[in-house]
Motif scaffolding. Sequence first.
Motif, PDB file in Angstrom:
ATOM      1  N   MET A  91       0.831  -1.205   0.000  1.00  0.00           N
ATOM      2  CA  MET A  91       0.000   0.000   0.000  1.00  0.00           C
ATOM      3  C   MET A  91       0.871   1.263   0.000  1.00  0.00           C
ATOM      4  N   LEU A 125      -7.111  -3.926   8.064  1.00  0.00           N
ATOM      5  CA  LEU A 125      -7.655  -3.439   6.789  1.00  0.00           C
ATOM      6  C   LEU A 125      -8.877  -2.550   7.014  1.00  0.00           C
ATOM      7  N   VAL A 153      -6.080  -0.426  -1.414  1.00  0.00           N
ATOM      8  CA  VAL A 153      -6.572  -1.356  -0.407  1.00  0.00           C
ATOM      9  C   VAL A 153      -7.748  -2.175  -0.935  1.00  0.00           C
ATOM     10  N   HIS A 197      -8.487   1.176   7.476  1.00  0.00           N
ATOM     11  CA  HIS A 197      -8.124   2.024   6.340  1.00  0.00           C
ATOM     12  C   HIS A 197      -9.326   2.888   5.945  1.00  0.00           C
TER      13      HIS A 197
END
Length: 446
Positions: free
Chosen positions: A69, A150, A75, A153
């Motif tokens: 990333m 995750l 993502v 994000h």
Amino acid sequence: HAKMLALLLRCGGDRGKVDAKGRTPLVIARGKEGEKWREVEILLINDPMKVSICAASGRGTWEDVVSLMMQGVDVNSQHVIIDGSGVEGGGKQDNNANAALVTWRDLVFWGFKRDGADDNASRVEYVRHELFTPLIAACAHNRADVVVNLLKHPKIDVNLTNSKGQTALMYAAAVGNMDLVLPLLRAGANRDRADAKGRKAQDWGASRGNDWPGWVIMTDPRKISVVDAALSINPKTLQALVAQGCKVTERAIGQTSLIAAAKSCHIEVLDVILEQAAKETNEMHGNLFEFLEAEDDNSETALVASSRLGHVPVVLRLLKAGAKRDQRAVDAAAAAGQVLCGVMVASDPAARSLHDACYRGQLMVLKSLLVQGSEPDAHDPRVGRNASTPLMACAAGRANPRTRDACMSCARHLIEALPEAALSAKNSQGVTALMVAAGNADLSQA
């Protein structure tokens, strides 16, 4: 300088270049020690043209996901899909890279690049098209820590599907790990979305034998309150709400969950509420007594309502939990003809003697005390020697003509409750209940 290196790589820096000594950037980084050099090394190893962010997520290597990333990989990356004939489909990873090479066989299948410039259509490993996004890959391979990271994000799309219409929540339900399911639900995962075959997340869980995740997914706190759940027969609905962060001590529809369960006499649900309420009040440094004594819109507590309705098991549990023995509950039970409930509330085992009830022939008091845990064969040295056990007290009470028949009823009830050995229990003088009855010339009781 990891951030500077990431910027250079995003701008097309060549990680394969060598210096005058024939060293690549990676070789130089590996010659150093320290955490910052480790971050640089990971950046150089993870080439977005060769390493799949989905594969990294599936492996559970979060540092690899972060490094990709940092180099511009989205993502929400979607991979190029290659079918069995080697034809490329839709989707792409990150910065317009070609299909990503991976090395973890559990995540891949063999295919052939169609590009004629490639030497003899070299065989390479492509990410399986089902594992279409990093989030789906992490869920499919039970990587809860990666899923949690995750979801932090700001641009994550929790409801992004693969080519089959499958979401991360569907894979999480199939795996059956609540550490995957709950974070996804908190992040706004769509509970009702169906895949290309019409299956929803709960169906995925059930098909893999994981019923509990499916139950949680079906139980949407936006549509059902803890009070609604308390009125249901199955405690799983309430447990599913608690798992999603709902508080059983919350109030809704003019009452608490405890009052609702007490009225409906759902014992398993009531037990869940009492256990969870104790945890919640402890965590908040609150007082469970306040929850037990909360009133509905009709000014009834859970104990008053259950006494009025004659729900003996509910009354018993509430009293054991510490509910106040309110005179209102006694009066409500009496007005509704629920004698045992009223007597239970009025008869506190800590204040009422089982021996006294037997001596006076108070059968309902005897029953209520036994239900509340008083021992039917308990010795009480405080009473007269010929009434030191409840059965002896019955025999002694028979001497009074006014309580004679009532004491006989108490004796019959006790005999049914006592083990056979207790029938011959002796007091400190070696006297049994049979001797007391005989001493009173009580042939019928003897």
